[in-house]
Design a protein around this motif. Sequence first.
Motif, short mmCIF file in Angstrom:
data_model
loop_
_atom_site.label_atom_id
_atom_site.label_comp_id
_atom_site.label_asym_id
_atom_site.label_seq_id
_atom_site.Cartn_x
_atom_site.Cartn_y
_atom_site.Cartn_z
N SER A 17 24.42 46.09 42.52
CA SER A 17 23.69 44.90 42.22
C SER A 17 23.94 43.60 43.01
O SER A 17 23.21 42.76 43.14
CB SER A 17 23.58 44.67 40.73
OG SER A 17 25.04 44.22 40.65
N LYS A 212 16.80 46.84 35.52
CA LYS A 212 17.89 46.12 35.10
C LYS A 212 18.55 44.77 35.57
O LYS A 212 18.88 43.96 34.86
CB LYS A 212 19.38 47.15 35.48
CG LYS A 212 19.06 48.51 34.77
CD LYS A 212 20.28 49.72 35.21
CE LYS A 212 20.05 50.97 34.48
NZ LYS A 212 21.10 51.93 34.78
N ARG A 216 19.21 41.24 33.44
CA ARG A 216 20.69 40.74 33.72
C ARG A 216 20.19 39.29 33.87
O ARG A 216 20.79 38.19 33.48
CB ARG A 216 21.14 41.07 34.92
CG ARG A 216 22.48 40.73 35.29
CD ARG A 216 23.22 41.05 36.53
NE ARG A 216 24.21 40.37 37.01
CZ ARG A 216 24.37 40.47 38.30
NH1 ARG A 216 23.78 41.30 39.35
NH2 ARG A 216 25.39 39.53 39.04
#
Length: 229
Positions: A17, A212, A216
């Motif tokens: 990420s 995702k 976040r």
Amino acid sequence: MNHQDEKDKVKLFGIRSSPYVLKVIWALRIKGVKYDYIEEDLGNKSDLLLEYNPVHKKVPVLVYQGKPIAESEVILEFIDEAWKHCGDPILPEDPYERAMTRFWARFGSDKLSPPIWKWFTTQGQEQEDAYAAAIEQLLVLEKELCGKRFFAGEKIGFVDLSLGSLAYVIPIYEEITGVKMITEETFPSLTAWMGNFQSSPVVKDHLPPLDKLQLRYQAIREKFLNSKN
């Protein structure tokens, strides 16, 4: 496999990420370098990561012939030099162009990213002021891009890698805040660049899971706003 073969393997410690890790992955793909990827848990960092990067204790860390290199843009320059005759160049050969490449990469981190982040993590007048400051810097970047496919010309280079996360992060910020920052009318070159970058063979299969990532960032924004109430 003998010990020497293992030592000679290229390894990358990271988290998928992280935009800093991703630009190293993209650079390795430009050069066609095979490597072993080791996903780290930053809440429980491995002994190897701490051994390889005792100063910052962060990812990414590239290990080459048993020797670690830390800090993403340092790693990008190393990759370009270590595999100079592989793939496309990441930095230009001309000294002036190399200097300007570093200048624009630094512009992204020093002048552009701070107001964009402030816009995303504030509200009210503070957010409006940050938005105006971000637009001002984006217009500077739009002028520099000036109709080129990439900042490096026809192919992805150092500045593109350094700014690459903007191509997918800004749309996420826009979705969460409900405010459009980069429009095709105001930023035609940047809009085209964002599409070109994300669809390029080097990048398209190596993006973070955007759903995702949005969750976040949504949580991060809420945390910032709640901390100011």
